[in-house]
Enzyme design. Structure first.
Site, PDB file in Angstrom:
ATOM      1  N   ASP A  90      90.594  46.096  -7.821  1.00  0.00           N
ATOM      2  CA  ASP A  90      89.871  44.926  -8.299  1.00  0.00           C
ATOM      3  C   ASP A  90      90.596  43.698  -7.747  1.00  0.00           C
ATOM      4  OD1 ASP A  90      88.085  43.239  -9.484  1.00  0.00           O
ATOM      5  OD2 ASP A  90      88.170  44.155 -11.464  1.00  0.00           O
TER       6      ASP A  90
HETATM    7  C1  NOJ Z   1      86.499  41.052 -10.545  1.00  0.00           C
HETATM    8  C2  NOJ Z   1      85.665  41.965 -11.381  1.00  0.00           C
HETATM    9  O1  NOJ Z   1      86.456  42.592 -12.357  1.00  0.00           O
HETATM   10  C3  NOJ Z   1      84.936  43.024 -10.585  1.00  0.00           C
HETATM   11  O2  NOJ Z   1      84.073  43.711 -11.438  1.00  0.00           O
HETATM   12  C4  NOJ Z   1      84.222  42.408  -9.428  1.00  0.00           C
HETATM   13  O3  NOJ Z   1      83.519  43.397  -8.723  1.00  0.00           O
HETATM   14  C5  NOJ Z   1      85.227  41.712  -8.541  1.00  0.00           C
HETATM   15  N1  NOJ Z   1      85.867  40.666  -9.306  1.00  0.00           N
HETATM   16  C6  NOJ Z   1      84.599  41.124  -7.291  1.00  0.00           C
HETATM   17  O4  NOJ Z   1      83.828  40.044  -7.596  1.00  0.00           O
END
Ligand code: NOJ
Length: 764
Positions: A297
């Protein structure tokens, strides 16, 4: 002078040709993918391999001049060197084409980028938020919704979605419950499969189509168990909870062919998911034999320093790669550290090769090597995005997602003519909030508001009063919302209008930016002055239909007690108003059921139907010493699986055969369901079990089957379910799957809190 210049150009082009000289055999589409990967890997420098493991966010006006200075220039240079394997949040054919062109035409090996984006519940034409979709229990509709999302996103140049999110969550304080399928692992698994297939197609071969996306099962794992519902917070759970509750949707997604996983921000029992080898290597890549890749993430490799799990960038990178994280989303650590780590012997190059192989595999499957610009067709972009067919599909999904929570005094469905209807609430005319919080590619003000939806029904007199503003100041994705807690100047006008109405429809609830990432709440009430507005209007006219907008379960005991009709309408996306109006007017008979328990007050959280019994579940001694609260009942206000219809369903003749079965056998459960009311309708018939005695205490109920059944008025159908070892076993604290002899209770009904009951015994 002229000669000199030509000579220089000649030397430069010779040098470029030499530098680009490469074997193109991997481009031969007739060769098997694994061979193509090997051919390419052989030509890659260590830097280029590590580059594939590096993902950057979109960074400059890509169709404009190349960036000068700062982070953007570094990223641009890395792209040209082949040090970037993926970009996220670059969208639109022109933009994607521009970055792809740099990777393909300017880098030495020309390896195409995989372009990721958060396509969560649609791209531009938005479906309901995922939690709302889950309330439909309609797997075909959910799959279709993911297909629409894939259709539009792929037409905008994207080939990889960061979805579906499949975090089982039991705590409504956590804002990200809106992105998932609620509290149940069984329902969550079915929906995970529907979404994966909707995004990717039925088989991996479908990935090569132009209208599918690689999907991403996230967040691996246990992110939904953030303590106290505070986002990014600690997760500390047992291994059996991990295996029985958290992992099933992820495993089902693997079996459905999901091509990527995203790890999660949280620590799990002390170890950040990003650096968690047990999750990524032992379970996912080992036990489950997953051969796609894992992306971290956002900056979660870097965040391992804040967790106190890594001391610096090198340490964090080593821990992440050893644990199995293949691609670094925006930490910028892999690109800076991995080459050195391999050179110093701390990380074996074979591990890098494995990660790169996985990433390239998905790129080959998508067909990016055959045509890196296959998602860059401007004509298709124009035709597909916002098409009539896509709008129809999301409207269908929106209607199916609505849950009728209460309907007394026969207020619903509304009569189509001759009535004076007053519509109240800032959210009733809002054309942005219903889009929810994951709606990066859709424009503000593009949802059909409830006001507009109701205006389409012309037989009644419709008056609108805002009553009160919901928020004050700007509402953006990144800023904390500020609510109106003082201005009640519109109350009087709302009361005056409501006084003489036959029915008052009030649209109240959360703003679309109130749930989602980093949007945790400690109150689950109606924000701002909405509760006061509701009570003020109720005083002058109690004939209220309350339409709720929210991205999580709310705790609304007053409304539940006083307001005669309550419709749970979540945030339903682009077609919100049309869907709500069709349900209110009875053109669609609501059939949704709650995928998460609604508490009586926030102090009950986490509250979920598949809890364990205590040693003192009932008030046997008639004193205080039993498991309860002294100020509120322990049951939820609205339980998991609950939802009404304009018609009534009756359950009869539950049969469980045989009543003595054996391990490896099949238990058949049948029930007759009749529509005994005045409307055609649909019912979600739910099957629950309870394993009465086991070596590890089992939940009081576990959903193990459901069927969405359409019944005309007066019609009866026999519904049957089968229970096998797959439904009857459980994982112990070592992660072993056990099927144990003993008695099981079976319950079949239209909600988790009631139904017909039977029993059977499992022997060996
Ligand atoms: C953080 C989020 O937790 C995740 O779900 C998302 O896909 C990513 N950012 C990318 O935007």
């Amino acid at each position: 002078m002229k000669h000199k210049r030509l000579l220089i150009i000649g030397i430069i082009s010779l040098a470029t040709t030499t530098m680009n000289a490469q074997n193109k055999d991997h481009l031969d589409p007739k060769k098997p993918i694994e061979e193509r990967i090997s051919l390419l890997l052989k030509q890659m420098t260590l830097e280029e391999k590590v580059g594939q493991m590096n993902q950057y966010n979109g960074f400059w006006e890509v169709t404009g001049p190349s960036p000068k200075g700062g982070d953007a220039e570094v990223k641009y240079e890395h792209l040209r060197k082949g040090w970037v394997g993926s970009m996220l949040s670059v969208r639109g054919v022109k933009n994607v084409k521009a970055v792809q062109k740099i990777a393909v035409e300017e880098s030495r090996l020309g390896i195409p980028l995989i372009i990721g984006f958060d396509v969560i519940h649609g791209y531009k034409t938005l479906s309901p938020i995922p939690l709302a979709e889950a309330a439909s229990w309609d797997l075909e509709a959910i799959k279709k919704s993911a297909q629409v999302a894939a259709d539009e996103a792929s037409a905008a140049g994207i080939n990889w979605t960061f979805g579906p999110m499949m975090d089982v969550a039991r705590d409504a304080r956590w804002g990200r419950v809106m992105e998932g399928s609620g509290e149940d692992p069984y329902l969550g698994s079915k929906i995970a499969v529907a979404r994966v297939k909707g995004f990717q197609g039925e088989t991996t071969a479908d990935l090569a189509k132009v209208n599918t996306l690689a999907s991403c099962a996230k967040h691996f794992a246990a992110y939904g168990f953030a303590e106290a519902g505070r986002d990014y917070n600690t997760v500390d759970i047992s291994t059996s909870t991990l295996y029985n509750v958290v992992l099933p949707p992820f495993k089902a997604a693997k079996e459905a062919g999901v091509r990527t996983y995203m790890n999660s921000f949280n620590i799990l029992n002390g170890i950040p998911a990003t650096g968690n080898s047990f999750l990524q290597r032992t379970i996912l890549k080992g036990d489950w034999k997953f051969d796609g890749f894992i992306v971290t993430d956002w900056a979660s490799i870097r965040e391992m320093k804040s967790h106190g799990f890594a001391k610096d960038a090198a340490d964090a990178s080593a821990k992440a790669v050893l644990a199995g994280a293949d691609m670094d989303m925006e930490s910028h650590y892999y690109v800076a550290e991995l080459v050195k780590l391999v050179q110093s012997g701390q990380v074996k190059e074979a591990l890098i090769d494995d990660a790169v192989r996985r990433i390239l595999r998905v790129k080959f499957e998508l067909g990016l090597f055959d045509n890196p610009y296959k998602y860059c067709d401007e004509v298709r972009e124009q035709q597909v995005i916002g098409s009539k067919a896509n709008n129809e599909a999301v409207l269908d999904m929106a209607k199916k997602s609505i849950v009728l929570l209460k309907n007394e005094k026969s207020l619903l469905p509304l009569k189509k003519s001759g009535q004076k209807i007053v519509l109240i609430g800032a959210l009733a005319s809002d054309k942005t909030s219903p889009l929810g919080s994951w709606r990066i590619a859709s424009d503000d003000e593009t949802a059909i508001s409830v006001l507009e939806g109701m205006q389409a029904y012309k037989g009644n007199t419709l008056t609108y009063e805002k009553g009160a503003a919901l928020t004050v100041g700007k509402t953006t994705f990144i800023d904390e919302l500020v609510f109106n807690t003082t201005d009640k100047s519109g109350f009087e006008a709302a009361q005056n209008a409501a006084k003489n109405a036959d029915v008052v429809v009030m649209v109240l609830g959360e703003h679309g930016f109130q749930s989602g990432e980093a949007r945790s709440r400690t109150n689950l009430d109606l924000p701002g002055v909405q509760q006061e507005l509701l009570e003020a209007v109720y005083k002058v006219n109690p004939n209220i239909v309350l339409v709720l907008n929210n991205g999580r379960p709310l705790a609304l005991p007053w409304a539940s007690e006083h307001v005669p009709a309550i419709v749970e309408a979540w945030q339903l996306g682009t077609q919100t108003g049309a869907a709500v109006a069709q349900v209110l007017y009875g053109d669609y008979n609501p059939s949704g059921k709650l995928p998460m328990s609604f508490p009586r007050n926030v102090g009950q959280c986490p509250i979920y139907y598949n809890n364990y019994n205590t040693g003192r579940p009932i008030n046997a001694e008639k004193n205080v010493f039993w498991s309860h609260y002294s100020d509120v009942e322990k049951t939820p206000l609205y339980p998991f699986g609950f939802g009404l219809s304009y018609t009534t369903f009756d359950y009869k003749n539950l049969k469980v055969t045989p009543t003595a079965s054996v391990k490896g056998g099949v238990v058949q459960v049948t029930v007759e369901v009749s529509n005994i009311g005045a409307y055609d309708g649909k019912e979600v018939v739910q099957l629950y079990i309870h394993d009465e005695v086991a070596s590890l205490a089992r939940p009081v109920l576990e959903l193990k089957g459901f069927e969405l059944v359409a019944l005309k008025k007066g019609e009866t159908k026999t519904i049957s379910f089968q229970l096998t070892d797959k439904e009857l076993g459980f994982y112990d604290n070592e992660g072993r799957y056990l099927v144990e002899a003993g008695t099981f209770k079976v319950r079949v009904g239209g909600s988790s809190d009631k139904g017909l009951e039977g029993r059977f015994e499992l022997g060996f």
